[in-house]
Design an enzyme around this catalytic site. Structure first.
Site, PDB file in Angstrom:
ATOM      1  N   PHE A 293     -10.006 -67.692 -32.283  1.00 25.71           N
ATOM      2  CA  PHE A 293     -11.236 -68.061 -31.618  1.00 25.71           C
ATOM      3  C   PHE A 293     -11.414 -69.588 -31.815  1.00 25.71           C
ATOM      4  O   PHE A 293     -10.550 -70.340 -31.381  1.00 25.71           O
ATOM      5  CB  PHE A 293     -12.348 -67.118 -32.053  1.00 25.71           C
ATOM      6  CG  PHE A 293     -12.187 -65.791 -31.320  1.00 25.71           C
ATOM      7  CD1 PHE A 293     -13.069 -65.429 -30.321  1.00 25.71           C
ATOM      8  CD2 PHE A 293     -11.097 -64.958 -31.571  1.00 25.71           C
ATOM      9  CE1 PHE A 293     -12.882 -64.250 -29.590  1.00 25.71           C
ATOM     10  CE2 PHE A 293     -10.896 -63.786 -30.851  1.00 25.71           C
ATOM     11  CZ  PHE A 293     -11.788 -63.431 -29.861  1.00 25.71           C
TER      12      PHE A 293
ATOM     13  N   TYR B 262      -4.863 -74.497 -19.616  1.00 25.93           N
ATOM     14  CA  TYR B 262      -4.572 -74.232 -21.026  1.00 25.93           C
ATOM     15  C   TYR B 262      -4.564 -72.731 -21.288  1.00 25.93           C
ATOM     16  O   TYR B 262      -3.624 -72.179 -21.861  1.00 25.93           O
ATOM     17  CB  TYR B 262      -5.601 -74.921 -21.936  1.00 25.93           C
ATOM     18  CG  TYR B 262      -5.568 -74.390 -23.350  1.00 25.93           C
ATOM     19  CD1 TYR B 262      -4.507 -74.709 -24.205  1.00 25.93           C
ATOM     20  CD2 TYR B 262      -6.560 -73.540 -23.833  1.00 25.93           C
ATOM     21  CE1 TYR B 262      -4.452 -74.193 -25.496  1.00 25.93           C
ATOM     22  CE2 TYR B 262      -6.515 -73.027 -25.119  1.00 25.93           C
ATOM     23  CZ  TYR B 262      -5.455 -73.360 -25.941  1.00 25.93           C
ATOM     24  OH  TYR B 262      -5.396 -72.838 -27.207  1.00 25.93           O
TER      25      TYR B 262
ATOM     26  N   LYS C  88      -1.392 -69.895 -22.375  1.00 30.36           N
ATOM     27  CA  LYS C  88      -1.394 -68.920 -23.466  1.00 30.36           C
ATOM     28  C   LYS C  88      -1.107 -67.511 -22.928  1.00 30.36           C
ATOM     29  O   LYS C  88      -0.393 -66.721 -23.561  1.00 30.36           O
ATOM     30  CB  LYS C  88      -2.723 -68.959 -24.226  1.00 30.36           C
ATOM     31  CG  LYS C  88      -2.927 -70.246 -25.017  1.00 30.36           C
ATOM     32  CD  LYS C  88      -1.803 -70.484 -26.024  1.00 30.36           C
ATOM     33  CE  LYS C  88      -2.018 -71.723 -26.857  1.00 30.36           C
ATOM     34  NZ  LYS C  88      -0.890 -71.999 -27.774  1.00 30.36           N
TER      35      LYS C  88
ATOM     36  N   LEU D 269       4.448 -85.853 -33.413  1.00 23.28           N
ATOM     37  CA  LEU D 269       3.373 -86.790 -33.763  1.00 23.28           C
ATOM     38  C   LEU D 269       2.555 -87.238 -32.549  1.00 23.28           C
ATOM     39  O   LEU D 269       1.909 -88.283 -32.579  1.00 23.28           O
ATOM     40  CB  LEU D 269       3.946 -88.024 -34.498  1.00 23.28           C
ATOM     41  CG  LEU D 269       4.754 -87.713 -35.770  1.00 23.28           C
ATOM     42  CD1 LEU D 269       5.319 -88.997 -36.376  1.00 23.28           C
ATOM     43  CD2 LEU D 269       3.907 -86.958 -36.793  1.00 23.28           C
TER      44      LEU D 269
ATOM     45  N   LEU E  65      10.021 -80.882 -28.852  1.00 25.21           N
ATOM     46  CA  LEU E  65      10.550 -79.586 -28.431  1.00 25.21           C
ATOM     47  C   LEU E  65      10.749 -79.489 -26.920  1.00 25.21           C
ATOM     48  O   LEU E  65      11.363 -78.539 -26.440  1.00 25.21           O
ATOM     49  CB  LEU E  65       9.625 -78.458 -28.899  1.00 25.21           C
ATOM     50  CG  LEU E  65       9.535 -78.243 -30.414  1.00 25.21           C
ATOM     51  CD1 LEU E  65       8.421 -77.247 -30.732  1.00 25.21           C
ATOM     52  CD2 LEU E  65      10.857 -77.743 -30.967  1.00 25.21           C
TER      53      LEU E  65
ATOM     54  N   GLY F 223     -13.948 -75.128 -16.872  1.00 20.23           N
ATOM     55  CA  GLY F 223     -13.064 -74.360 -17.740  1.00 20.23           C
ATOM     56  C   GLY F 223     -13.779 -73.645 -18.859  1.00 20.23           C
ATOM     57  O   GLY F 223     -13.181 -72.812 -19.540  1.00 20.23           O
TER      58      GLY F 223
ATOM     59  N   SER G 100      -4.661 -67.556 -28.133  1.00 21.71           N
ATOM     60  CA  SER G 100      -6.045 -68.019 -28.037  1.00 21.71           C
ATOM     61  C   SER G 100      -6.921 -66.975 -27.389  1.00 21.71           C
ATOM     62  O   SER G 100      -6.472 -66.191 -26.540  1.00 21.71           O
ATOM     63  CB  SER G 100      -6.068 -69.307 -27.206  1.00 21.71           C
ATOM     64  OG  SER G 100      -7.372 -69.623 -26.781  1.00 21.71           O
TER      65      SER G 100
ATOM     66  N   ARG H 194     -19.667 -69.516 -29.180  1.00 22.68           N
ATOM     67  CA  ARG H 194     -18.271 -69.373 -29.606  1.00 22.68           C
ATOM     68  C   ARG H 194     -18.230 -68.795 -31.021  1.00 22.68           C
ATOM     69  O   ARG H 194     -19.215 -68.839 -31.759  1.00 22.68           O
ATOM     70  CB  ARG H 194     -17.555 -70.743 -29.608  1.00 22.68           C
ATOM     71  CG  ARG H 194     -17.463 -71.422 -28.239  1.00 22.68           C
ATOM     72  CD  ARG H 194     -16.508 -70.711 -27.312  1.00 22.68           C
ATOM     73  NE  ARG H 194     -16.393 -71.412 -26.031  1.00 22.68           N
ATOM     74  CZ  ARG H 194     -17.144 -71.150 -24.967  1.00 22.68           C
ATOM     75  NH1 ARG H 194     -18.091 -70.219 -25.042  1.00 22.68           N
ATOM     76  NH2 ARG H 194     -16.971 -71.804 -23.842  1.00 22.68           N
TER      77      ARG H 194
END
Length: 339
Positions: free
Chosen positions: A178, A150, A154, A33, A59, A297, A125, A231
């Site tokens: 995407f 980030y 991935k 959460l 996790l 980024g 991603s 994008r």
């Protein structure tokens, strides 16, 4: 058949839980959460008529992950969404991203590795491609140095899955998304970022509803037709359905390799200004925005070649940019009680 969905109350996770339950799967959701709400469980139940089993679990706590799998010994199918996902935030706080996105993946795979056979779908991603040389991007495009922590998580995550699958009973599918946008057409679930949105569409809808004063468009000097970044915006419901097809492919042992990779997008690029104009059209709202400097980024343009997903996975995007923006606006109005 029981399916574990980590981050299952998040944006993409919750829509995937809906599609799984609609297909008759029993779903167990893990979520801490940190970027979602327990209320999403009610939304899932309203759509599907069934509330998934839920555990509030972090996790990053290795012992908690071990305890979960000790309790749920029959879980051998995992769809892993739980991760931090904002490019800009990752640039400012890289260690948060490396801890949350890498450690959690390792702890999950350590438990699945103990099993004779397991299926794993990794939420990857298009950021793994960096700024690709050619558009549209195919799965054979080079994985270039990431533009952000980030994106790097991935890339590393994919490498971990490849390495573990090679020496274990784990079969995996890497889905390279995407840009997911939109909401369920029922408006019972949708994107609900905590704090200031890091993604374009929730910032658009929050600006239109009056929650934000104006939208910042990061850069108008990119080498694109209108100068703004391009994008591939995919409706989250289409994206969720791709996970169900990928899971069925693994369960039915139709995969040709231990690890398979698929691009999940529409195959069409849209600029930021095009998205704004499309939103104004479907919402009949004039949007306040201003052009500001580029954001660290961000790459110039990214859109998918989806031939492999179309032909091998049997998946194709069905919903349009306008469908997605209309559903996002319906969702925004509902959660602000302004229907």
């Amino acid at each position: 058949m029981k399916i574990l969905v980590t981050g299952g109350l998040g944006f993409i996770g919750s829509h995937t839980v809906v599609e799984l339950q609609n297909e008759g799967f029993e779903v167990v959701v893990i979520d801490n959460l940190s970027n979602s709400s327990i209320d999403v469980l009610d939304g899932i139940q309203k759509i599907t008529g069934k509330k998934p089993f839920f555990e509030n679990l972090d996790l990053k706590n290795k012992v908690s992950v071990q305890d979960f799998f000790d309790k749920h010994t029959d879980v051998t199918h995992v769809i892993h969404f739980a991760a931090s996902k904002a490019v800009g935030e990752s640039v400012g706080n890289p260690l948060l991203y490396y801890e949350n996105n890498i450690n959690t993946l390792v702890y999950l795979l350590q438990e699945l590795e103990k099993k004779t056979e397991a299926n794993f779908i990794f939420s990857s991603s298009c950021t793994v491609y960096g700024q690709a040389d050619d558009m549209p991007i195919t799965e054979k495009a080079s994985v270039k140095p990431a533009f952000s922590p980030y994106g790097n998580t991935k890339q590393i995550g994919e490498e971990i899955v490849w390495d573990v699958s090679a020496v274990s009973g784990i079969n995996a599918v890497l889905l390279r998304y995407f840009n997911p946008i939109g909401a369920h057409p029922s408006a019972e679930i949708g994107e609900l970022p905590l704090g200031v949105p890091q993604n374009l569409v929730p910032f658009i809808t929050q600006t239109a509803i009056g929650l934000r004063q104006e939208l910042s468009v990061f850069g108008d000097d990119y080498p694109t037709p209108d100068g703004t970044a391009v994008r591939d915006y995919i409706h989250v419901v289409d994206l969720a359905k791709a996970h169900v097809l990928a899971l069925k492919r693994l369960i039915e042992k139709k995969n040709k390799d231990k690890v398979e990779v698929f691009n999940i997008g529409t195959g069409k690029g849209s600029s930021v200004l095009e998205v704004i104009k499309a939103f104004e059209k479907v919402s009949e709202q004039k949007l306040a925005y201003k052009i500001v400097g580029r954001r660290d980024g961000d790459v110039t343009e990214v859109y998918a070649n989806t031939d492999k997903a179309n032909q091998v996975l049997g998946w194709k995007a069905q919903l349009t940019l306008e469908d997605a923006l209309g559903s996002a606006w319906k969702w925004e109005k509902k959660i602000r009680n302004n229907i």
